[in-house]
Every structure is written in structure tokens, then in C-alpha cells.
Design an enzyme around this catalytic site. Structure first.
Site, PDB file in Angstrom:
ATOM      1  N   GLU A 194       0.810  -1.217   0.000  1.00 31.04           N
ATOM      2  CA  GLU A 194       0.000   0.000   0.000  1.00 31.04           C
ATOM      3  C   GLU A 194       0.843   1.267   0.000  1.00 31.04           C
ATOM      4  O   GLU A 194       0.306   2.362  -0.155  1.00 31.04           O
ATOM      5  CB  GLU A 194      -0.923   0.000   1.226  1.00 31.04           C
ATOM      6  CG  GLU A 194      -1.944  -1.117   1.245  1.00 31.04           C
ATOM      7  CD  GLU A 194      -2.839  -1.058   2.473  1.00 31.04           C
ATOM      8  OE1 GLU A 194      -4.023  -0.736   2.325  1.00 31.04           O
ATOM      9  OE2 GLU A 194      -2.331  -1.336   3.584  1.00 31.04           O
TER      10      GLU A 194
ATOM     11  N   LYS B  46     -12.737   2.942   3.152  1.00 28.72           N
ATOM     12  CA  LYS B  46     -11.596   2.389   2.421  1.00 28.72           C
ATOM     13  C   LYS B  46     -12.084   1.225   1.562  1.00 28.72           C
ATOM     14  O   LYS B  46     -11.955   0.055   1.928  1.00 28.72           O
ATOM     15  CB  LYS B  46     -10.516   1.929   3.409  1.00 28.72           C
ATOM     16  CG  LYS B  46      -9.198   1.541   2.762  1.00 28.72           C
ATOM     17  CD  LYS B  46      -8.160   1.199   3.828  1.00 28.72           C
ATOM     18  CE  LYS B  46      -6.820   0.837   3.197  1.00 28.72           C
ATOM     19  NZ  LYS B  46      -5.784   0.516   4.217  1.00 28.72           N
TER      20      LYS B  46
END
Length: 430
Positions: free
Chosen positions: A33, A110
Site C-alpha cells: 500500500e 476504504k
């Protein structure tokens, strides 16, 4: 807190709500990420007193939700964090900078969370008040503004890929070496690196990066001010996240300081995975640690390690051959701490940032901002430094060039101006 609860408590109960604000940012715990932006969706409710605006129908008396949206986008697209809890907190604190807002409710979604099962949504919802904002800002200010009793190490990362990057980085290093606040200024080799870009982002020129280890008594916030000063002098612009820049100066770590303040997160949240920081730093100091792990070991694990194109150890004296690539690839190796020229001598203790320091070292002087601005060539012929004895002055060295500095010429045709200031006692001043 519901509107009815706020009414019963006597607090403003008028509320503006914005839902579904989409923005891409680099946030997350997993290493994967840290290299690719992902989408986040933000909902926010703002409690305030709208009666004055309602009476006269004036935008200036209410909350401009376009400005609120810009603040949310700046946070999501800005400095990276690991947790969406922290991202929501940063958004809340940013929006509460407007003193008319009494409280906010922030939800961060998210949708691309790295789960191995099918899911509809992952989100965090927080509620923060004006009192929370005041406590947060007061608490963080102390950690970042306090000066240490003794000199301590700090690490800055320098980078540029617009204009004349090598000349720019040389000028920054020269200014740091001339500033009286710094007892030690150690400079890494210069790295030429491939840019780290977001998906679909336009190509950029290669970057030139270096790491500087400083020893001083400056606070973390003063170091940040200094970094911003250098960027402003070299006309840094911030049109978007990861945009090309004339100069980027990041405070990577300050010995003994940890901070989650979005204005200055310490240690830098992504330094431990960035080869363009770790490789030059490892070459500078094989004993340095970041987050409890040797920088040399972190450098060997960085995913962007293959992006190191060249390393020049003598770039401050000799013009680098920027036209000839010398790919390091798999040959980029962390220095052997047992044989490194920066190895710690017997009888010394090492700080968390790798700075050798004698146990008997004592504090010498008390030199403070804004004297470093004088060292950059501003101010009059003499400037009193922050010295309790009143005996220490900054004196501009004589120079035929008339600019108060010394022109240092390398094998290149460029001249780098080294500001000509020195620290003198009153009886020595000319």
C-alpha cells in the site's frame, strides 16, 4: 452526538453534511500500500451556528463547504499514514482549524482495503469537538518545539528533479555547512534515482537525492521551518502529490522525538521503505537506525532499490557525469558496518541515528534561530546570536565578490556560493 443531544446541551445544533467525497492517497499498513495510491471516500458533518448567515443570506457568515472539501482533499492526498483512524483524525483537526466550527463527525471509507474476502465497505467514524482540537494542538506543540539540553542528531533528505538539481543540492549543503547552529554536517553520496509515480501520472525527469546528518540544538519544528525556507528560496511549488519539484527537503528523523502531528510526522512515515533515502543514508553511516532497525538492512529490502541509477561519493567536489548511467541494480549493497569508515570507535556511544558521541561531550554555546537566516546571506553586517552571555556574534567574512560569501569552484563550470559567516566573540569582531 445527535442533533437533539446537542440542543439539550446548549451547543450549536446546525449541521452541514457532505457525503461521498472521493480522493486518492497513499495510506495503509502493508508494504504494497506504500507504493500505489488507492481510493478513499469521506463523509463529514459540521456543527456550527448558522443563524447569522440565515438572517442576511451572506456566504461569508457560514461555512464554505468548497473550502472544507479542499481541506479534506489536501489531507487524503498529503502525507501518508498507516491507519484510517489516523487519517480521519487528521481530517477532523484540519477542518476544526476554522474556529466557527464547534464539532465534526468524520467517516473515512476504504473500499480497496486489502481483505481476502468479498466485502461491502470498511470505514471508521469519529466525532471531535473544539475542545479536542485545542487539546491536540497544545499537546503536539510541546514535543516539536522543545529544544534539547545537549546537541542531538537529525537527518534531512534532499531531492530535486527540476532546474539544475545538482547545483541546488550543493547550495543547500553549503548553506547548512555555514550555519553556526550545526556542530556537524555530514553529507551522503549523491544518488540519481527513478521517480516514484502514481498510476497514470505523466513521466518526470530522474531525481537527484542526498541525505544530510546534522548535529544541533534546534527543535524539530525549527528544522521543519528551515526545510520550508530552503524550498521557498528555490521556488518549490506543490501542484499535486508526487509532482516534480525544484527542491524537496524532508525531516526524516530527530533523535529522541516521535510525533504523529500531520505537520511533521517523526520518524518520516515512509522513509523505512524508500531506497532513495535509505541507500545514500546507509552509505553515509552504516551504524544508523530507523525504527529500531539498521538503515543498511532496510536499504537491502526496499522495493524501489532498482531505481537507484548512479551514486557519486565525491559530488560536492567533482561534477557528476550525469549523462552516463551506472546502474546499481543488484550490486547496491549496504556498507559493512565492521569496515565502514563511519564505524564507531571504541569508547564512544552511538545515538539512534548513528551519530558517534563521546560520553564526556559537553554543551558548548547556545546558538539559535533565526541566526541561520543570517548564514544564508540576509541581515546586516553583524547579528547577535541567541547567546545568554551576550558575547557571541555572527560576522560576515570579507569577500571581494561583495556578496558576503566565498565562491567555491569545482571541476564543473558552475560556482557555488558558500555564505561567508563565522561565529566570533565580541572582542574578536572586526
Amino acid at each position: 452526538m445527535t442533533r437533539r443531544t446537542r440542543q439539550l446541551s446548549g451547543k450549536p445544533a446546525d449541521c452541514i453534511t457532505l457525503r461521498g467525497i472521493h480522493a486518492s492517497g497513499v495510506h495503509g499498513v502493508l508494504e504494497a500500500e506504500h507504493h500505489q495510491p488507492q481510493n478513499f471516500v469521506v463523509d463529514i458533518s459540521l456543527w456550527f451556528d448558522s443563524r447569522a448567515a440565515a438572517r442576511v443570506d451572506d456566504l461569508a457568515l457560514t461555512i464554505d463547504y468548497a473550502a472544507v472539501t479542499d481541506k479534506i482533499l489536501s489531507v487524503v492526498r498529503g502525507k501518508s499514514v498507516a491507519l484510517i483512524e489516523r487519517l480521519a483524525q487528521r481530517i477532523a483537526m484540519k477542518v476544526l482549524e476554522d474556529e466557527r466550527i464547534d464539532a465534526v463527525e468524520v467517516t473515512v471509507h476504504k473500499p480497496q482495503a486489502p481483505l481476502k474476502v468479498e466485502f461491502g465497505d470498511v470505514s471508521i467514524e469519529i466525532y471531535r469537538t473544539r475542545e479536542d482540537f485545542e487539546k491536540e494542538t497544545a499537546r503536539l506543540a510541546v514535543a516539536l518545539t522543545v529544544r534539547p539540553e545537549k546537541p542531538r542528531a537529525a537527518v534531512l533528505a534532499l531531492g530535486a528533479n527540476l532546474g539544475d538539481p545538482v547545483k541546488t543540492l550543493r547550495e543547500v549543503v553549503s548553506a547548512l555547512q555555514s550555519a553556526p547552529e550545526f556542530d556537524e554536517v555530514a553529507v551522503s553520496p549523491l544518488a540519481r534515482t527513478r521517480p516514484v509515480l502514481a498510476s497514470g501520472q505523466a513521466p518526470q525527469p530522474d531525481y537527484y537525492n542526498a541525505v544530510v546528518r546534522l548535529v544541533s540544538r534546534l527543535s524539530a519544528s525549527e528544522l521543519l521551518d528551515l526545510a520550508h525556507h530552503f524550498e521557498q528560496v528555490h521556488h518549490r511549488e506543490r501542484p499535486s502529490h508526487w509532482a516534480a519539484r525544484t527542491l524537496d527537503v524532508d525531516v526524516i528523523a530527530v533523535e529522541g522525538v516521535e510525533s504523529s502531528d500531520p505537520r511533521l510526522t517523526l520518524p518520516h512515515p515512509h522513509a523505512a521503505s524508500r531506497a532513495f533515502v535509505l541507500v545514500p543514508w546507509a552509505k553515509l553511516d552504516a551504524t544508523a537506525k530507523l525504527g529500531g532497525e539498521l538503515v543498511t538492512e532496510l536499504a537491502t529490502k526496499a522495493e524501489d532499490r532498482d531505481g537507484i541509477v548512479n551514486l557519486w561519493p565525491d559530488w560536492l567536489e567533482v561534477a557528476p557525469d550525469t549523462e552516463r548511467a551506472n546502474p546499481w541494480g543488484e550490486s547496491v549493497e549496504a556498507p559493512d558496518s565492521a569496515t565502514s569508515e563511519n564505524s564507531v570507535e571504541e569508547g564512544t556511544e552511538t545515538s539512534v541515528l548513528g551519530t558517534p558521541r563521546r560520553a564526556s561531550e559537553t554543551l558548548d554555546g547556545n546558538y539559535g534561530l533565526p541566526s541561520w537566516q543570517a548564514a544564508l546571506g540576509t541581515g546586516g553586517e553583524h547579528r547577535v546570536v541567541d547567546d545568554v552571555t551576550g558575547e557571541i556574534f555572527l560576522e560576515r567574512s570579507s569577500s571581494s565578490s561583495g556578496n558576503g560569501g566565498e565562491s567555491v569552484k569545482s571541476e564543473s563550470t558552475e560556482q557555488v556560493t558558500k555564505p561567508g559567516w563565522r561565529r566570533v566573540r565580541k572582542h574578536e569582531a572586526s
